[in-house]
Design a protein around this motif. Structure first.
Motif, PDB file in Angstrom:
ATOM      1  N   GLU A 143      24.174   6.160  30.107  1.00 44.01           N
ATOM      2  CA  GLU A 143      24.184   5.524  28.812  1.00 44.01           C
ATOM      3  C   GLU A 143      24.071   4.019  28.973  1.00 44.01           C
ATOM      4  OE1 GLU A 143      27.657   6.669  26.773  1.00 44.01           O
ATOM      5  OE2 GLU A 143      27.034   8.724  26.444  1.00 44.01           O
ATOM      6  N   PRO A 144      23.372   3.340  28.071  1.00 53.58           N
ATOM      7  CA  PRO A 144      23.219   1.890  28.192  1.00 53.58           C
ATOM      8  C   PRO A 144      24.536   1.177  27.982  1.00 53.58           C
ATOM      9  CG  PRO A 144      22.354   2.644  26.089  1.00 53.58           C
ATOM     10  CD  PRO A 144      22.686   3.872  26.879  1.00 53.58           C
ATOM     11  N   GLU A 145      24.680   0.058  28.676  1.00 54.79           N
ATOM     12  CA  GLU A 145      25.896  -0.743  28.579  1.00 54.79           C
ATOM     13  C   GLU A 145      25.959  -1.465  27.239  1.00 54.79           C
ATOM     14  OE1 GLU A 145      25.722  -3.813  31.379  1.00 54.79           O
ATOM     15  OE2 GLU A 145      27.463  -4.861  30.645  1.00 54.79           O
ATOM     16  N   PRO A 146      27.097  -1.385  26.524  1.00 53.62           N
ATOM     17  CA  PRO A 146      27.230  -2.154  25.288  1.00 53.62           C
ATOM     18  C   PRO A 146      27.073  -3.629  25.581  1.00 53.62           C
ATOM     19  CG  PRO A 146      29.009  -0.556  25.504  1.00 53.62           C
ATOM     20  CD  PRO A 146      28.283  -0.582  26.806  1.00 53.62           C
ATOM     21  N   SER A 147      26.229  -4.287  24.822  1.00 53.96           N
ATOM     22  CA  SER A 147      25.924  -5.689  25.102  1.00 53.96           C
ATOM     23  C   SER A 147      26.959  -6.618  24.493  1.00 53.96           C
ATOM     24  CB  SER A 147      24.537  -6.020  24.573  1.00 53.96           C
ATOM     25  OG  SER A 147      24.279  -7.386  24.741  1.00 53.96           O
ATOM     26  N   THR A 148      27.176  -7.731  25.167  1.00 56.31           N
ATOM     27  CA  THR A 148      28.076  -8.759  24.640  1.00 56.31           C
ATOM     28  C   THR A 148      27.317 -10.037  24.331  1.00 56.31           C
ATOM     29  OG1 THR A 148      28.575  -9.487  26.891  1.00 56.31           O
ATOM     30  CG2 THR A 148      30.037  -7.845  25.932  1.00 56.31           C
ATOM     31  N   ALA A 149      25.975  -9.942  24.320  1.00 54.37           N
ATOM     32  CA  ALA A 149      25.173 -11.144  24.094  1.00 54.37           C
ATOM     33  C   ALA A 149      25.331 -11.646  22.664  1.00 54.37           C
ATOM     34  CB  ALA A 149      23.716 -10.855  24.394  1.00 54.37           C
ATOM     35  N   ARG A 150      24.905 -12.880  22.441  1.00 44.45           N
ATOM     36  CA  ARG A 150      25.113 -13.526  21.156  1.00 44.45           C
ATOM     37  C   ARG A 150      24.159 -13.006  20.080  1.00 44.45           C
ATOM     38  NH1 ARG A 150      20.826 -13.668  22.174  1.00 44.45           N
ATOM     39  NH2 ARG A 150      19.317 -15.216  22.831  1.00 44.45           N
ATOM     40  N   GLU A 151      24.619 -13.032  18.859  1.00 42.43           N
ATOM     41  CA  GLU A 151      23.809 -12.703  17.685  1.00 42.43           C
ATOM     42  C   GLU A 151      23.200 -13.992  17.120  1.00 42.43           C
ATOM     43  OE1 GLU A 151      23.109 -10.144  15.660  1.00 42.43           O
ATOM     44  OE2 GLU A 151      24.463  -8.487  16.112  1.00 42.43           O
ATOM     45  N   LEU A 152      21.973 -13.883  16.590  1.00 39.41           N
ATOM     46  CA  LEU A 152      21.428 -14.994  15.827  1.00 39.41           C
ATOM     47  C   LEU A 152      22.004 -14.926  14.407  1.00 39.41           C
ATOM     48  CD1 LEU A 152      17.676 -15.177  16.803  1.00 39.41           C
ATOM     49  CD2 LEU A 152      19.564 -16.572  17.627  1.00 39.41           C
ATOM     50  N   GLU A 153      22.177 -16.084  13.827  1.00 40.84           N
ATOM     51  CA  GLU A 153      22.724 -16.123  12.482  1.00 40.84           C
ATOM     52  C   GLU A 153      21.704 -15.578  11.490  1.00 40.84           C
ATOM     53  OE1 GLU A 153      23.807 -20.085  11.688  1.00 40.84           O
ATOM     54  OE2 GLU A 153      25.457 -20.134  13.134  1.00 40.84           O
ATOM     55  N   GLY A 154      22.172 -14.985  10.414  1.00 49.54           N
ATOM     56  CA  GLY A 154      21.296 -14.520   9.354  1.00 49.54           C
ATOM     57  C   GLY A 154      21.385 -13.025   9.153  1.00 49.54           C
ATOM     58  N   ASP A 155      20.786 -12.565   8.045  1.00 47.42           N
ATOM     59  CA  ASP A 155      20.860 -11.156   7.700  1.00 47.42           C
ATOM     60  C   ASP A 155      19.493 -10.488   7.665  1.00 47.42           C
ATOM     61  OD1 ASP A 155      23.630 -11.293   7.373  1.00 47.42           O
ATOM     62  OD2 ASP A 155      23.371 -12.123   5.340  1.00 47.42           O
ATOM     63  N   GLY A 156      18.432 -11.181   8.014  1.00 45.89           N
ATOM     64  CA  GLY A 156      17.097 -10.609   7.935  1.00 45.89           C
ATOM     65  C   GLY A 156      16.803  -9.662   9.087  1.00 45.89           C
ATOM     66  N   ALA A 240       8.570 -13.362  21.907  1.00 48.64           N
ATOM     67  CA  ALA A 240       9.343 -14.196  20.983  1.00 48.64           C
ATOM     68  C   ALA A 240      10.060 -13.287  20.000  1.00 48.64           C
ATOM     69  CB  ALA A 240       8.439 -15.168  20.245  1.00 48.64           C
ATOM     70  N   ILE A 241      11.341 -13.565  19.753  1.00 49.69           N
ATOM     71  CA  ILE A 241      12.146 -12.772  18.831  1.00 49.69           C
ATOM     72  C   ILE A 241      12.758 -13.733  17.806  1.00 49.69           C
ATOM     73  CG2 ILE A 241      14.082 -11.174  18.592  1.00 49.69           C
ATOM     74  CD1 ILE A 241      13.702 -10.404  21.500  1.00 49.69           C
ATOM     75  N   SER A 242      12.659 -13.379  16.534  1.00 44.60           N
ATOM     76  CA  SER A 242      13.201 -14.266  15.492  1.00 44.60           C
ATOM     77  C   SER A 242      13.668 -13.435  14.305  1.00 44.60           C
ATOM     78  CB  SER A 242      12.139 -15.277  15.047  1.00 44.60           C
ATOM     79  OG  SER A 242      11.044 -14.593  14.463  1.00 44.60           O
ATOM     80  N   ARG A 243      14.467 -14.085  13.428  1.00 43.57           N
ATOM     81  CA  ARG A 243      14.864 -13.483  12.159  1.00 43.57           C
ATOM     82  C   ARG A 243      13.761 -13.741  11.125  1.00 43.57           C
ATOM     83  NH1 ARG A 243      19.161  -9.833  11.793  1.00 43.57           N
ATOM     84  NH2 ARG A 243      21.104 -10.747  12.540  1.00 43.57           N
ATOM     85  N   THR A 244      13.644 -12.845  10.197  1.00 41.32           N
ATOM     86  CA  THR A 244      12.585 -13.002   9.198  1.00 41.32           C
ATOM     87  C   THR A 244      12.777 -14.242   8.352  1.00 41.32           C
ATOM     88  OG1 THR A 244      13.818 -11.514   7.747  1.00 41.32           O
ATOM     89  CG2 THR A 244      12.004 -10.570   9.001  1.00 41.32           C
TER      90      THR A 244
END
Length: 685
Positions: A143-156, A240-244
């Motif tokens: 099973e994949p390891e639960p990530s602890t990386a940061r979230e980008l702000e926003g709800d999109g 590249a990864i971004s919020r809408t």
């Protein structure tokens, strides 16, 4: 160019072993009680990360799933959430051994110890669970390891722009597999294929990747899970990864820069076993050498010179006349020079530093120290000394046996050492250096040393020497050589680690099979030294051509001390009919080679040639008919092409096309001196 997956898989096997070596070396360098070196932790993590990723890429799921748990623990350590204590390091070392056994199983289509793998997985999971503040469920291997990386702000939603480099397919990666992993996250994904870079049909190369993708992922998912899917292809794509709702200049650029990336493969419902009992053997594993590009360039240049010389000689051969003789001679001289340089260059490619053998001993010392309750310091010098790969591979096992003996029966327990006024920490030293045309390896310990009287009594008890032989009749060298007799041991209790002398006959035989010899020096309460002398290569030999009857033999130059004409007054006959030649206050046994090989009678010794040779500290005079020239010869195995012949180490083809046997000096001397010893009821060499 079609992709050769078997070749790529073999490359992974090599790289996996390199990463396992890094894993072990760096783990052993950690000080559990000292300050944590974050660079070392990161190096260990990257090695485990690469093993896990490569295993997933080639569907070696047993390896990738097992390593995933190790990687999780290492990730916590590099984030400062876990300290690697001694027991954790030991567990990781066992895990590395387990990965290596699985790797061998995949290579050979055989099976491995699933019980051990499962037990180690349980231990790793328990360790992982014990270190979590919230006592969350342990990570299971598939099973994949639960990530602890940061979230980008926003709800999109997340917008992923994935543009593979054109040559991605050549690394064995496939964008479709990446996209499939993305869908397995269990969230809604909308994928749009972008064809802007697609060339016309006439310009298209079918093995290049021209497509890119724009992927919309539901925004409530942790960005780290998305990032993890693309990690293995970080350096093979633009990403590249971004919020809408973000502006374009705020897009998160996670374009890769790390080479230690992680592949992601579709996870099977059940882990496939590598052991589909097929008709494959260990010979399927390919032995290879990584060669510096400078060595390859030099080899290519030499081949170019050889081609030029060949073209010149071909041109001279056309309409040859007497006026071209001088140019022909110059061309032949150039050909000889090119051939010599090419030979040296090819041999240089096979040369590897002995560190490849020495690198295993820090781990061995650590394990033995814990097992035996001893504190041991390992000293290694000369690890960059080079020798032939074949010699390197075959000397490793004898060295392991000598080191185990040194720790188990050479070094005393800490309290015993303290009573003797020694440091409680024993020392085992490995030295390697060049001496003449050989490489010398020394295994030293500062332990109790060999007790001459004890060795002598054991030898009499086992019938290795005559009961009437007193200790004063034997030199130190003769006494110490007794430990190489089959079954000889001075250990009162045979341990599961070693027994000084147990198997030492095998050590000596293996070294002699390589054309080398081993000597022992020892002093009570000071320590012992085992000194191994080996040829640098088994491919080419500097030899002295000698004649017996009508046949030519080769004597290795390294074994020859000198050659003399016999003076009959110096010849004496000892008890049992053994002939001795008196030279500079030393009686040297004479070995009549003609009789030894059944080539006739040597006749009277007067004015015949005697070639003095030495091996393992013993000297013998070989009786010859004639000594010819010296030359380098290419060694061909007699055993693999015919059968093993006593007294012969191999064969070669001479310039006239005839086959000449290469004498095994050590083997000849061992057999001859044993017969002498039996005849005189005296010590064998």
């Amino acid at each position: 160019m079609a992709l050769d997956m078997d070749q790529l898989r073999r490359i992974f096997y090599e790289e996996c072993r390199e990463n396992l070596e890094i894993l072990e070396r760096e783990l052993l360098s950690l000080d559990p009680d000292g300050d944590i070196d974050l660079d070392v932790i990161n190096t260990i993590f990257r090695a485990a990360h690469s093993i896990k990723g490569g295993g997933a890429t080639f569907n070696l799921n047993e390896i990738s799933q097992f390593t995933h748990v190790m990687e999780t623990l290492l990730d916590e350590a590099r984030e400062g959430k876990r300290r690697l204590d001694s027991s954790t390091i030991d567990l990781f070392l066992k895990g590395g051994d387990c990965i290596n056994s699985m790797l061998i199983a995949y290579e050979t289509n055989s099976d491995f110890d699933h019980v051990l793998r499962d037990a180690l997985t349980d231990e790793l999971n328990k360790l992982l669970d014990s270190g979590r503040a919230d006592k969350a469920s342990p990570v299971v291997a598939d099973e994949p390891e639960p990530s602890t990386a940061r979230e980008l702000e926003g709800d999109g939603d997340w917008i992923v722009l994935f543009t593979p480099h054109k040559d991605m397919f050549f690394s064995g990666n496939d964008p479709v597999r990446i996209l499939r992993e993305l869908f397995e996250l269990g969230v809604h994904c909308n994928v749009e294929c972008l064809t802007d870079a697609l060339p016309t049909l006439s310009e298209m190369e079918p093995e290049m990747c021209y497509l890119s993708w724009r992927i919309t992922v539901e925004g409530h998912i942790d960005i780290a899970l998305v990032e993890e899917i693309f990690e293995w292809v970080e350096d093979e794509c633009d990403l590249a990864i971004s919020r809408t709702q973000k502006e374009p200049d705020e897009a998160l650029d996670v374009t890769a820069s790390s080479a230690e990336a992680e592949p992601v493969a579709p996870k099977p419902a059940t882990a496939a076993k590598p052991a589909a009992k097929q008709a494959a053997t260990k010979s399927d594993a390919v032995s290879s050498i990584r060669v510096e590009i400078d060595k390859v360039d030099n080899l290519i240049n030499l081949v170019g010179e050889l081609v030029i010389t060949q073209s010149m000689l071909t041109e001279l051969s056309q309409n040859f006349s007497e006026s071209k003789i001088e140019r022909l001679q110059a061309g032949l001289d150039q050909l000889l020079q090119n051939t010599k340089e090419l030979q040296e260059s090819v041999l240089n490619i096979r040369m590897l530093p002995i560190s490849f053998a020495f690198n295993r001993f820090p781990r061995l010392i650590r394990d033995l120290s814990a097992q035996l309750g001893k504190t041991v310091e390992l000293v290694i010098e000369g690890e960059q000394t080079e020798l032939d790969k074949t010699v390197l591979e075959r000397i490793t096992d004898p060295l392991v046996h000598l080191v185990r003996n040194a720790v188990d029966h050479g070094l005393e327990l800490p309290d015993v050492r303290a009573d003797k006024g020694k440091s409680e920490t024993g020392r085992v030293s490995l030295y390697a250096y060049h001496q003449g045309g050989s490489i010398v390896i020394e295994v030293r310990d500062d332990g109790a040393g060999l007790n001459k009287e004890r060795v002598w009594k054991k030898a009499i008890e086992k019938g290795l020497i005559h009961q009437d032989t007193s200790l004063d009749d034997l030199t130190n060298h003769q006494v110490y050589n007794l430990i190489f007799a089959p079954g000889f041991s001075t250990a009162d209790v045979v341990s599961d680690v070693s027994g000084r002398g147990v198997g030492m006959d095998v050590v000596k035989r293996n070294i002699e099979d390589l054309g080398g010899h081993i000597e022992v020096d020892s002093e009570i309460d000071v320590g012992s030294v085992f000194r191994i002398s080996l040829p640098l290569t088994l491919a080419i030999l500097d030899g002295q051509l000698v004649k017996l009857a009508d046949q030519v033999f080769v004597v290795p130059l390294i074994s020859i001390i000198e050659s003399i004409q016999i003076e009959s007054e110096r010849v004496k006959v000892a008890t049992g009919g053994v002939e001795l030649y008196r030279l500079r206050d030393e009686n040297i046994p004479i070995l009549r080679l003609k009789e030894e090989f059944g080539l006739g009678e040597s006749g009277a010794l007067d004015k015949q040639l005697l070639c003095l040779v030495e091996a393992s500290g013993n000297r013998v005079g070989l009786l010859l008919d004639e000594m010819l020239g010296q030359q380098q010869v290419v060694i061909k195995s007699l055993e693999s092409n015919y059968t093993r012949v006593n007294g012969v180490s191999g064969a070669t083809i001479l310039g006239d096309g005839s086959v000449s046997l290469i004498l095994d000096i050590q083997g000849l001397m061992t057999g001859f001196l044993s017969r002498v010893a039996d005849t005189n009821s005296h010590i064998a060499a």
